[in-house]
Design a protein around this motif. Sequence first.
Motif, PDB file in Angstrom:
ATOM      1  N   ARG A  55       0.761  -1.208  -0.095  1.00 30.01           N
ATOM      2  CA  ARG A  55       0.023  -0.040  -0.016  1.00 30.01           C
ATOM      3  C   ARG A  55       0.914   1.437  -0.087  1.00 30.01           C
ATOM      4  O   ARG A  55       1.706   1.341   0.329  1.00 30.01           O
ATOM      5  CB  ARG A  55      -0.884  -0.067   1.266  1.00 30.01           C
ATOM      6  N   GLY A  56       0.348   2.320  -0.383  1.00 30.89           N
ATOM      7  CA  GLY A  56       0.920   3.781  -0.196  1.00 30.89           C
ATOM      8  C   GLY A  56       0.253   4.150   0.913  1.00 30.89           C
ATOM      9  O   GLY A  56      -0.852   3.959   1.322  1.00 30.89           O
ATOM     10  N   TRP A  57       0.916   4.937   1.803  1.00 23.05           N
ATOM     11  CA  TRP A  57       0.477   5.848   2.922  1.00 23.05           C
ATOM     12  C   TRP A  57       0.382   7.185   2.972  1.00 23.05           C
ATOM     13  O   TRP A  57       1.674   7.578   2.397  1.00 23.05           O
ATOM     14  CB  TRP A  57       1.337   5.177   4.088  1.00 23.05           C
ATOM     15  N   PRO A  58      -0.502   7.783   3.225  1.00 26.75           N
ATOM     16  CA  PRO A  58      -0.690   9.299   3.122  1.00 26.75           C
ATOM     17  C   PRO A  58       0.316  10.100   3.974  1.00 26.75           C
ATOM     18  O   PRO A  58       0.744  11.086   3.489  1.00 26.75           O
ATOM     19  CB  PRO A  58      -2.121   9.462   3.390  1.00 26.75           C
ATOM     20  N   GLY A  59       0.722   9.658   5.244  1.00 30.56           N
ATOM     21  CA  GLY A  59       1.584  10.404   5.983  1.00 30.56           C
ATOM     22  C   GLY A  59       2.479   9.415   6.863  1.00 30.56           C
ATOM     23  O   GLY A  59       2.076   8.254   6.948  1.00 30.56           O
ATOM     24  N   PRO A  60       3.294  10.071   7.693  1.00 31.89           N
ATOM     25  CA  PRO A  60       4.246   9.180   8.443  1.00 31.89           C
ATOM     26  C   PRO A  60       3.567   8.399   9.598  1.00 31.89           C
ATOM     27  O   PRO A  60       4.230   7.325   9.866  1.00 31.89           O
ATOM     28  CB  PRO A  60       5.148  10.105   8.979  1.00 31.89           C
ATOM     29  N   GLY A  61       2.523   9.058  10.058  1.00 35.21           N
ATOM     30  CA  GLY A  61       2.073   7.973  11.344  1.00 35.21           C
ATOM     31  C   GLY A  61       0.727   7.145  10.752  1.00 35.21           C
ATOM     32  O   GLY A  61       0.604   6.250  11.452  1.00 35.21           O
TER      33      GLY A  61
END
Length: 94
Positions: free
Chosen positions: A36-42
């Motif tokens: 998956r791609g993740w929108p932000g670091p957390g």
Amino acid sequence: MTAHPPEPGEPAGADDARGPAELSERDRAVLAMERRGWPGPGAKERAVRERLGISPTRYYQLLGALLDDPRALAHDPVTVNRLRRIRDERRKRR
């Protein structure tokens, strides 16, 4: 060669004459998280805790071991090879 489910009384993940056992459900879930791609670091760390029920530290330990597991490569060669390249690039920079 196709892996078969363990026989009754056989430990899950055991190797036998049929070849190496398949990846565990948790191992497959770890690889799926990496696809998956993740929108932000957390966001990824939060998803690891909520979906897998483990700490991000344990997640990355499991992921590191999976990158060296031939069963993981057979299961998801695109993801494993991409992560191996990233790992190798980071090691070269050190």
